[in-house]
Design an enzyme around this catalytic site. Structure first.
Site, PDB file in Angstrom:
ATOM      1  N   TYR A 169       0.838  -1.213   0.000  1.00  0.00           N
ATOM      2  CA  TYR A 169       0.000   0.000   0.000  1.00  0.00           C
ATOM      3  C   TYR A 169       0.869   1.259   0.000  1.00  0.00           C
ATOM      4  O   TYR A 169       0.711   2.144  -0.846  1.00  0.00           O
ATOM      5  CB  TYR A 169      -0.933   0.029   1.224  1.00  0.00           C
ATOM      6  CG  TYR A 169      -1.325   1.447   1.578  1.00  0.00           C
ATOM      7  CD1 TYR A 169      -2.181   2.179   0.756  1.00  0.00           C
ATOM      8  CD2 TYR A 169      -0.774   2.097   2.706  1.00  0.00           C
ATOM      9  CE1 TYR A 169      -2.490   3.511   1.049  1.00  0.00           C
ATOM     10  CE2 TYR A 169      -1.085   3.414   2.993  1.00  0.00           C
ATOM     11  CZ  TYR A 169      -1.937   4.115   2.153  1.00  0.00           C
ATOM     12  OH  TYR A 169      -2.224   5.425   2.435  1.00  0.00           O
ATOM     13  N   HIS A 170       1.789   1.346   0.985  1.00  0.00           N
ATOM     14  CA  HIS A 170       2.605   2.567   1.066  1.00  0.00           C
ATOM     15  C   HIS A 170       3.381   2.766  -0.241  1.00  0.00           C
ATOM     16  O   HIS A 170       3.568   3.895  -0.703  1.00  0.00           O
ATOM     17  CB  HIS A 170       3.566   2.489   2.265  1.00  0.00           C
ATOM     18  CG  HIS A 170       2.880   2.678   3.597  1.00  0.00           C
ATOM     19  ND1 HIS A 170       2.593   1.628   4.440  1.00  0.00           N
ATOM     20  CD2 HIS A 170       2.410   3.786   4.216  1.00  0.00           C
ATOM     21  CE1 HIS A 170       1.979   2.087   5.532  1.00  0.00           C
ATOM     22  NE2 HIS A 170       1.855   3.393   5.416  1.00  0.00           N
ATOM     23  N   LYS A 224       1.549   4.538  -2.978  1.00  0.00           N
ATOM     24  CA  LYS A 224       1.554   6.006  -2.851  1.00  0.00           C
ATOM     25  C   LYS A 224       2.861   6.582  -3.393  1.00  0.00           C
ATOM     26  O   LYS A 224       2.887   7.684  -3.935  1.00  0.00           O
ATOM     27  CB  LYS A 224       1.381   6.427  -1.390  1.00  0.00           C
ATOM     28  CG  LYS A 224       0.189   5.833  -0.675  1.00  0.00           C
ATOM     29  CD  LYS A 224      -1.118   6.294  -1.266  1.00  0.00           C
ATOM     30  CE  LYS A 224      -1.824   7.276  -0.407  1.00  0.00           C
ATOM     31  NZ  LYS A 224      -3.229   7.492  -0.855  1.00  0.00           N
TER      32      LYS A 224
HETATM   33  P1  NAD Z   1     -11.281   5.018   3.140  1.00  0.00           P
HETATM   34  O1  NAD Z   1     -10.983   3.624   2.697  1.00  0.00           O
HETATM   35  O2  NAD Z   1     -12.178   5.214   4.304  1.00  0.00           O
HETATM   36  O3  NAD Z   1     -11.875   5.849   1.894  1.00  0.00           O
HETATM   37  C1  NAD Z   1     -11.413   5.696   0.602  1.00  0.00           C
HETATM   38  C2  NAD Z   1     -12.621   5.808  -0.318  1.00  0.00           C
HETATM   39  O4  NAD Z   1     -12.181   5.682  -1.679  1.00  0.00           O
HETATM   40  C3  NAD Z   1     -13.638   4.706  -0.077  1.00  0.00           C
HETATM   41  O5  NAD Z   1     -14.937   5.258   0.067  1.00  0.00           O
HETATM   42  C4  NAD Z   1     -13.554   3.841  -1.343  1.00  0.00           C
HETATM   43  O6  NAD Z   1     -14.780   3.239  -1.671  1.00  0.00           O
HETATM   44  C5  NAD Z   1     -13.067   4.841  -2.381  1.00  0.00           C
HETATM   45  N1  NAD Z   1     -12.317   4.247  -3.502  1.00  0.00           N
HETATM   46  C6  NAD Z   1     -11.227   3.441  -3.438  1.00  0.00           C
HETATM   47  N2  NAD Z   1     -10.833   3.101  -4.682  1.00  0.00           N
HETATM   48  C7  NAD Z   1     -11.678   3.725  -5.544  1.00  0.00           C
HETATM   49  C8  NAD Z   1     -11.789   3.745  -6.963  1.00  0.00           C
HETATM   50  N3  NAD Z   1     -10.961   3.054  -7.743  1.00  0.00           N
HETATM   51  N4  NAD Z   1     -12.777   4.494  -7.525  1.00  0.00           N
HETATM   52  C9  NAD Z   1     -13.640   5.198  -6.745  1.00  0.00           C
HETATM   53  N5  NAD Z   1     -13.576   5.206  -5.392  1.00  0.00           N
HETATM   54  C10 NAD Z   1     -12.612   4.466  -4.808  1.00  0.00           C
HETATM   55  O7  NAD Z   1      -9.878   5.730   3.366  1.00  0.00           O
HETATM   56  P2  NAD Z   1      -9.542   7.076   4.176  1.00  0.00           P
HETATM   57  O8  NAD Z   1      -9.050   6.693   5.501  1.00  0.00           O
HETATM   58  O9  NAD Z   1     -10.643   8.025   4.037  1.00  0.00           O
HETATM   59  O10 NAD Z   1      -8.308   7.591   3.324  1.00  0.00           O
HETATM   60  C11 NAD Z   1      -8.498   8.498   2.261  1.00  0.00           C
HETATM   61  C12 NAD Z   1      -7.152   8.815   1.624  1.00  0.00           C
HETATM   62  O11 NAD Z   1      -6.285   9.375   2.616  1.00  0.00           O
HETATM   63  C13 NAD Z   1      -6.445   7.591   1.060  1.00  0.00           C
HETATM   64  O12 NAD Z   1      -5.812   7.937  -0.146  1.00  0.00           O
HETATM   65  C14 NAD Z   1      -5.407   7.268   2.116  1.00  0.00           C
HETATM   66  O13 NAD Z   1      -4.288   6.652   1.533  1.00  0.00           O
HETATM   67  C15 NAD Z   1      -5.079   8.632   2.679  1.00  0.00           C
HETATM   68  N6  NAD Z   1      -4.628   8.601   4.083  1.00  0.00           N
HETATM   69  C16 NAD Z   1      -5.448   8.103   5.075  1.00  0.00           C
HETATM   70  C17 NAD Z   1      -4.993   8.102   6.404  1.00  0.00           C
HETATM   71  C18 NAD Z   1      -5.804   7.552   7.551  1.00  0.00           C
HETATM   72  O14 NAD Z   1      -5.270   7.457   8.683  1.00  0.00           O
HETATM   73  N7  NAD Z   1      -7.063   7.189   7.349  1.00  0.00           N
HETATM   74  C19 NAD Z   1      -3.717   8.609   6.691  1.00  0.00           C
HETATM   75  C20 NAD Z   1      -2.922   9.098   5.646  1.00  0.00           C
HETATM   76  C21 NAD Z   1      -3.389   9.088   4.354  1.00  0.00           C
HETATM   77  N1  USQ Z   2       0.342  -0.405  15.491  1.00  0.00           N
HETATM   78  C1  USQ Z   2       0.410  -1.013  16.732  1.00  0.00           C
HETATM   79  N2  USQ Z   2      -0.722  -1.591  17.217  1.00  0.00           N
HETATM   80  C2  USQ Z   2      -1.901  -1.588  16.556  1.00  0.00           C
HETATM   81  C3  USQ Z   2      -1.976  -0.946  15.291  1.00  0.00           C
HETATM   82  C4  USQ Z   2      -0.833  -0.372  14.794  1.00  0.00           C
HETATM   83  O1  USQ Z   2       1.463  -1.040  17.387  1.00  0.00           O
HETATM   84  O2  USQ Z   2      -2.890  -2.148  17.065  1.00  0.00           O
HETATM   85  C5  USQ Z   2       1.539   0.245  14.941  1.00  0.00           C
HETATM   86  C6  USQ Z   2       1.960  -0.257  13.565  1.00  0.00           C
HETATM   87  O3  USQ Z   2       2.797  -1.388  13.667  1.00  0.00           O
HETATM   88  C7  USQ Z   2       2.669   0.966  13.002  1.00  0.00           C
HETATM   89  C8  USQ Z   2       1.942   2.134  13.640  1.00  0.00           C
HETATM   90  O4  USQ Z   2       1.232   1.609  14.761  1.00  0.00           O
HETATM   91  O5  USQ Z   2       4.005   0.998  13.431  1.00  0.00           O
HETATM   92  C9  USQ Z   2       0.954   2.814  12.707  1.00  0.00           C
HETATM   93  O6  USQ Z   2       0.082   1.827  12.196  1.00  0.00           O
HETATM   94  P1  USQ Z   2      -1.402   2.199  11.715  1.00  0.00           P
HETATM   95  O7  USQ Z   2      -2.141   0.922  11.451  1.00  0.00           O
HETATM   96  O8  USQ Z   2      -2.005   3.144  12.674  1.00  0.00           O
HETATM   97  O9  USQ Z   2      -1.105   3.026  10.396  1.00  0.00           O
HETATM   98  P2  USQ Z   2      -0.572   2.573   8.968  1.00  0.00           P
HETATM   99  O10 USQ Z   2      -0.671   1.120   8.729  1.00  0.00           O
HETATM  100  O11 USQ Z   2       0.747   3.211   8.731  1.00  0.00           O
HETATM  101  O12 USQ Z   2      -1.632   3.248   7.984  1.00  0.00           O
HETATM  102  C10 USQ Z   2      -2.457   4.359   8.350  1.00  0.00           C
HETATM  103  C11 USQ Z   2      -3.556   4.459   7.290  1.00  0.00           C
HETATM  104  C12 USQ Z   2      -2.918   4.733   5.924  1.00  0.00           C
HETATM  105  C13 USQ Z   2      -2.031   5.962   6.013  1.00  0.00           C
HETATM  106  C14 USQ Z   2      -1.008   5.825   7.129  1.00  0.00           C
HETATM  107  C15 USQ Z   2      -0.258   7.117   7.403  1.00  0.00           C
HETATM  108  O13 USQ Z   2      -4.304   3.245   7.246  1.00  0.00           O
HETATM  109  O14 USQ Z   2      -3.934   4.933   4.967  1.00  0.00           O
HETATM  110  O15 USQ Z   2      -1.366   6.147   4.804  1.00  0.00           O
HETATM  111  O16 USQ Z   2      -1.694   5.547   8.374  1.00  0.00           O
HETATM  112  S1  USQ Z   2       1.444   6.824   7.748  1.00  0.00           S
HETATM  113  O17 USQ Z   2       1.529   5.836   8.818  1.00  0.00           O
HETATM  114  O18 USQ Z   2       2.014   8.094   8.125  1.00  0.00           O
HETATM  115  O19 USQ Z   2       2.014   6.299   6.534  1.00  0.00           O
END
Ligand code: NAD
Ligand code: USQ
Length: 428
Positions: free
Chosen positions: A192-193, A196
């Site tokens: 996933y990462h 991006k």
């Molecule tokens: P989420 O999974 O809740 O929402 C993503 C949405 O995108 C969903 O509603 C899904 O149905 C839609 N989607 C996915 N693929 C699609 C496609 N091909 N066409 C149309 N729709 C599509 O995720 P989120 O937590 O809201 O994250 C949103 C964005 O922010 C993501 O790009 C994620 O990588 C980024 N992000 C999230 C976090 C976090 O902690 N949640 C942190 C950093 C970055």
């Molecule tokens: N972790 C724990 N215990 C848990 C869950 C997570 O120790 O129960 C640890 C993980 O090992 C990791 C850290 O917490 O070291 C963060 O994990 P996370 O699950 O909170 O976040 P991550 O997998 O990195 O992904 C989430 C979002 C993703 C976004 C990312 C931002 O799902 O969409 O891109 O945060 S970042 O981490 O800055 O890349």
């Protein structure tokens, strides 16, 4: 500076790819409330992942149609909806042409690191969905509306955990007597990462080759659930993931504390990341979207003189530059988060234990971490910090919905070194 009512901002048309998700739904409402004309584009695959894997959000979320209908009743604002896949060019180009947006805010990706590590099929899906979707957004802008701005959700995890300071997108390197400013080295920790990382390279290239105006928001881990707009009515409630695949660290710890499950610190717990409150996510996006006003190619958006964005407008980015903001407000280790939740939980009379479980991921558990995050604050962001009151209210929220928690979904469900998922109801 975060007002959108100023001349030039009202009636701006923003298209939200992924607007039914956690960050996208909250942001779409935030900007709709502030006068933007919003169209949500989402294929609802996030809801499908829950059905496939037997997961569920802590909160009972309404269908996207009911959400939008209710928002119209509550706010008097109309949000347009296009249900479909941004990887499907025929669907997406038609939706794009018909709405004709001034900006695309792109959240629409598969965003779980554990999901991308379940097996080959999910790894391929994640990278195909994310990379192809972003390429389609870039082509739509190039071919259908070259002055449309792209605001793309990236992630802090693109940088990994290098043993030097993390800059905002670019680093100046002196090498053999020569110097250049180059994209910061990337070391994604999951498929996933890495998707991006690939997106960032593609956007950087499109910005240079086609002069697309793009802001890449490298967001940290988001926590919290309520924003002003999603709290306005039960049908507007946001999703809250706590399971071992989509749940993120702090949100998971809060639910664990609420139901008496030991907080699951993976490995030694020294893993440090940038974090932010979802109320800041929605404001950062707005700053990111508005900051594009400084890109000369936009031509149509003017910033009110009182707006802090004036600073950015006085220092315009050149056309064809991909601007990168690190979007987080505080850095915490997993141990620190467990400590904070544990203390607050105990203060509220909960019995909270912390357990160190074997780390299902391949990542450094003790490391240097110092990431810059000044650009959004320079543009006027005043962050909500993780104070006791925030953890308190999140704990109260989780307690309110604790009868919906399924304990078997809490444990870590995906091991980076093995294939398959251990979600209780999944045969994956
Ligand atoms: P989420 O999974 O809740 O929402 C993503 C949405 O995108 C969903 O509603 C899904 O149905 C839609 N989607 C996915 N693929 C699609 C496609 N091909 N066409 C149309 N729709 C599509 O995720 P989120 O937590 O809201 O994250 C949103 C964005 O922010 C993501 O790009 C994620 O990588 C980024 N992000 C999230 C976090 C976090 O902690 N949640 C942190 C950093 C970055
Ligand atoms: N972790 C724990 N215990 C848990 C869950 C997570 O120790 O129960 C640890 C993980 O090992 C990791 C850290 O917490 O070291 C963060 O994990 P996370 O699950 O909170 O976040 P991550 O997998 O990195 O992904 C989430 C979002 C993703 C976004 C990312 C931002 O799902 O969409 O891109 O945060 S970042 O981490 O800055 O890349």
């Amino acid at each position: 500076c975060l007002r959108a009512e100023g001349a030039g901002f009202t009636n701006r048309k923003e298209s939200y790819a992924g607007g039914d998700g956690y960050c996208g739904w909250a942001t779409a409402l935030h900007l709709s409330a502030r006068g933007y004309r919003v169209c949500i584009v989402d294929n609802l695959c996030r809801r499908q992942f829950d059905l496939q894997l037997g997961l569920d959000t802590l909160t009972p979320i309404a269908s996207i149609h009911d959400r939008i209908r209710r928002w119209g009743e509550v706010s008097g604002k109309h949000i347009e909806l296009a249900v479909g896949d941004i990887c499907d060019w025929v669907f997406f180009s038609e939706a794009f042409t018909s709405f004709n947006p001034d900006a695309v805010v792109h959240f629409g990706e598969q965003r779980s690191a554990p999901y991308s590590m379940i097996d080959r099929q999910r790894a391929v899906f994640t990278q195909t969905n994310n990379v192809v979707g972003t390429i389609n957004v870039l082509f739509a802008i190039k071919e259908l509306k070259p002055d449309c701005h792209l605001v793309k959700l990236g992630t802090m995890g693109e940088y990994g955990t290098p043993n030097i300071d993390i800059e905002e997108g670019y680093i100046t390197i002196n090498h053999n007597g020569r110097s250049d400013t180059l994209p910061y080295p990337k070391q994604g920790g999951s498929f996933y990462h890495l998707s991006k990382v690939h997106d960032s390279h593609n956007i950087h290239f499109a910005a240079k080759a086609w002069k697309v105006a793009a802001t890449d928001l490298n967001q940290g881990v988001v926590y919290g659930v309520r924003t002003e707009e999603t709290a306005a009515d039960p049908l507007l409630i946001n999703r809250y993931d706590y399971d071992g695949i989509f749940g993120t660290a702090l949100n998971r710890f809060v639910v664990q504390a609420a139901v008496g499950h030991p907080l699951t610190v993976y490995g030694k717990g020294g893993q440090t990341r940038g974090y932010l409150d979802i109320r800041d996510t929605v404001r950062c996006i707005q700053v990111g979207a508005l900051a594009l006003a400084q890109v000369p190619s936009s031509g149509t958006v003017q910033c009110p003189p009182s707006c802090a964005l004036q600073i950015a407008i006085d220092n315009p980015a050149s056309c064809g530059e991909m601007r990168v903001f690190n979007q987080f407000t505080e850095m915490w280790s997993v141990n620190q988060l467990a400590d904070i939740v544990s203390k607050e939980g105990k203060r509220m009379g909960l019995e909270v234990q912390v357990t160190n479980v074997p780390n299902p991921r391949v990542e450094l558990e003790e490391h240097y971490y110092n990431a810059k995050n000044t650009k959004l604050q320079d543009l006027g962001l005043q962050p909500h910090l993780l104070q006791e009151s925030m953890v308190d209210s999140l704990l109260e929220f989780a307690i309110q919905y604790k009868s919906r928690v399924r304990h078997e979904l809490i444990k870590p469900a995906v091991d980076w070194r093995k294939t398959g998922s251990k979600v209780a109801t999944s045969s994956a």
